[in-house]
Design a protein around this motif. Sequence first.
Motif, mmCIF file in Angstrom:
data_model
loop_
_atom_site.group_PDB
_atom_site.id
_atom_site.type_symbol
_atom_site.label_atom_id
_atom_site.label_comp_id
_atom_site.label_asym_id
_atom_site.label_seq_id
_atom_site.Cartn_x
_atom_site.Cartn_y
_atom_site.Cartn_z
ATOM 1 N N VAL A 73 0.865 -1.174 0.000
ATOM 2 C CA VAL A 73 0.000 0.000 0.000
ATOM 3 C C VAL A 73 0.905 1.229 0.000
ATOM 4 O O VAL A 73 1.745 1.384 0.876
ATOM 5 N N LYS A 74 0.756 2.081 -1.026
ATOM 6 C CA LYS A 74 1.533 3.326 -1.141
ATOM 7 C C LYS A 74 0.573 4.451 -1.478
ATOM 8 O O LYS A 74 0.034 4.494 -2.587
ATOM 9 N N GLY A 75 0.336 5.332 -0.543
ATOM 10 C CA GLY A 75 -0.585 6.439 -0.800
ATOM 11 C C GLY A 75 -1.960 5.931 -1.174
ATOM 12 O O GLY A 75 -2.571 5.179 -0.427
ATOM 13 N N ASP A 76 -2.418 6.309 -2.376
ATOM 14 C CA ASP A 76 -3.748 5.873 -2.814
ATOM 15 C C ASP A 76 -3.691 4.665 -3.737
ATOM 16 O O ASP A 76 -4.672 4.312 -4.384
ATOM 17 N N GLN A 77 -2.534 4.011 -3.841
ATOM 18 C CA GLN A 77 -2.411 2.813 -4.672
ATOM 19 C C GLN A 77 -2.224 1.572 -3.814
ATOM 20 O O GLN A 77 -1.541 1.606 -2.789
ATOM 21 N N VAL A 78 -2.843 0.490 -4.267
ATOM 22 C CA VAL A 78 -2.722 -0.803 -3.597
ATOM 23 C C VAL A 78 -2.224 -1.811 -4.623
ATOM 24 O O VAL A 78 -2.785 -1.929 -5.711
ATOM 25 N N LYS A 79 -1.156 -2.523 -4.301
ATOM 26 C CA LYS A 79 -0.659 -3.585 -5.177
ATOM 27 C C LYS A 79 -1.208 -4.907 -4.656
ATOM 28 O O LYS A 79 -1.070 -5.214 -3.469
ATOM 29 N N ILE A 80 -1.861 -5.646 -5.546
ATOM 30 C CA ILE A 80 -2.434 -6.930 -5.145
ATOM 31 C C ILE A 80 -1.803 -8.062 -5.952
ATOM 32 O O ILE A 80 -1.331 -7.862 -7.068
#
Length: 72
Positions: A25-32
């Motif tokens: 989770v980085k700021g408003d981005q989520v890596k799935i």
Amino acid sequence: MLALSRKKNEAIIINNDIEITVLEVKGDQVKIGISAPKEVPIYRKEVYLQIQEANRASVDADGMEALKNLFG
């Protein structure tokens, strides 16, 4: 729509064989990360919509003419 809260490294399971894990989770981005059987297609929504539109355009252009010829 089901809304779930998950933290980094937590996952959800869908239909016993698809696992979706929050990797970062980085700021408003989520890596799935998604683990699923090979026969399950996985697309980003914008790509999926482009594929659908291309399929519709192909059917509209070629399919309708073929149906007209088939049924006279």
